[in-house]
Design a protein around this motif. Sequence first.
Motif, mmCIF file in Angstrom:
data_model
loop_
_atom_site.group_PDB
_atom_site.id
_atom_site.type_symbol
_atom_site.label_atom_id
_atom_site.label_comp_id
_atom_site.label_asym_id
_atom_site.label_seq_id
_atom_site.Cartn_x
_atom_site.Cartn_y
_atom_site.Cartn_z
ATOM 1 N N UNK A 62 -13.697 3.195 6.228
ATOM 2 C CA UNK A 62 -13.361 4.583 6.571
ATOM 3 C C UNK A 62 -12.010 4.964 5.980
ATOM 4 N N UNK A 63 -11.002 4.108 6.202
ATOM 5 C CA UNK A 63 -9.655 4.394 5.706
ATOM 6 C C UNK A 63 -9.633 4.465 4.182
ATOM 7 N N UNK A 64 -10.333 3.527 3.540
ATOM 8 C CA UNK A 64 -10.325 3.466 2.079
ATOM 9 C C UNK A 64 -10.983 4.701 1.465
ATOM 10 N N UNK A 105 2.523 10.969 4.721
ATOM 11 C CA UNK A 105 1.162 10.662 5.222
ATOM 12 C C UNK A 105 0.309 9.866 4.246
ATOM 13 N N UNK A 106 0.340 10.222 2.960
ATOM 14 C CA UNK A 106 -0.461 9.488 1.983
ATOM 15 C C UNK A 106 0.043 8.062 1.824
ATOM 16 N N UNK A 107 1.356 7.878 1.812
ATOM 17 C CA UNK A 107 1.915 6.540 1.701
ATOM 18 C C UNK A 107 1.559 5.665 2.895
ATOM 19 N N UNK A 128 -2.095 1.407 5.529
ATOM 20 C CA UNK A 128 -3.195 1.045 6.430
ATOM 21 C C UNK A 128 -4.410 0.548 5.657
ATOM 22 N N UNK A 129 -4.652 1.149 4.494
ATOM 23 C CA UNK A 129 -5.806 0.747 3.677
ATOM 24 C C UNK A 129 -5.632 -0.679 3.169
ATOM 25 N N UNK A 176 0.819 -1.206 0.000
ATOM 26 C CA UNK A 176 0.000 0.000 0.000
ATOM 27 C C UNK A 176 0.852 1.255 0.000
ATOM 28 N N UNK A 177 1.930 1.245 0.784
ATOM 29 C CA UNK A 177 2.851 2.385 0.801
ATOM 30 C C UNK A 177 3.438 2.606 -0.590
#
Length: 346
Positions: A205-207, A159-161, A166-167, A131-132
């Motif tokens: 929520x994360x997605x 932060x976006x990575x 987490x997603x 994901x990162x």
Amino acid sequence: MELTTVWFALIAILWIGYFTLEGFDFGVGMLLPKLARNEKERRVMYNTVGPVWDGNEVWVLVAGGATFAAFPEWYATLFSGFYLPLLLILVALIVRNLAFEYRHKRDDDRWRKRWDWALILGSWTPAVLWGVAFANIVAGVPIDAEKEFTGTLFTLLNPLGLLGGLVTASLFATHGAIFVALKTDGEIRHRARDMAAKLGVLAAVLAVVFMVWIQMKTGSLASAVAFVLAALALVAGLVANLRGREGWAFIGTFTTIALAVGGLFLALFPDVMPSTTDAAFSLTTTNAAATAYTLKVMTWVAVIFTPIVLMYQAWTYWIFRKRITVAHIPDPEDFTSLAPAETLEK
């Protein structure tokens, strides 16, 4: 349609195949300590993915090989700039695979426990790092005029990575919990269904936050449609899970991951690695591609062999379609005589 666009789409499909299939493999490993309460239940979880995990992993090998052949400049920049996270993913996958092969070799609780942790860590690490990596690939990284990545590991841990990590981790865990519920029966099935409901809310929520962020940063109309459909598929899957319809729930999370990954590639196109240093330095499907002759030969190879691979993998899933319960697992004292997990009768 140009062959460069065709191969960009084919590589996207390969990554979709990898994340939708290997995603539930990762989820099963990630949730092993939460869903399995004893040795027989741990054996049940291993055997849910025992016959298919190695076939699922082939998708990433083909995706990497296709990227190398079709877009060598993309491959070179990606694997040099993302060397450390990709190396960590590779090591984690090796350790994870060894857990499947070696756990049953000795009748010793400490031996099995160590390999369980190898599976757990070997599942969590790539689930987060993929994901990162993809969040940074789509959003862009510093690339100079020589097509070289000029950042560091900490450049990727933005932060976006981190949100991307987490997603993927939460989606794979939800996908894996639903797969366990689909493939098992008894207490572990109900436990997995409850876990999927809890994880699914977090993943949703994360997605949503992640997809909105990507869409605002570099999205297109096509990626927006894919992201909206992905969100709807996740909601549908979670509703089906609450109703005890594991098959439909699995289709829901499968479709969610497929559409989300597809949306990322749609947001990326026509770039393959955008440059945050200067847009003129970005790698695109045109300036990163191999020669037309190479792409033409690769296309014929794909046309011939892809259907064969898909039919074989579909056959594998059909053969091992039955549910597994603790009743199928021998008593602990008989473990030394067991064949590898993937050969156990389902």
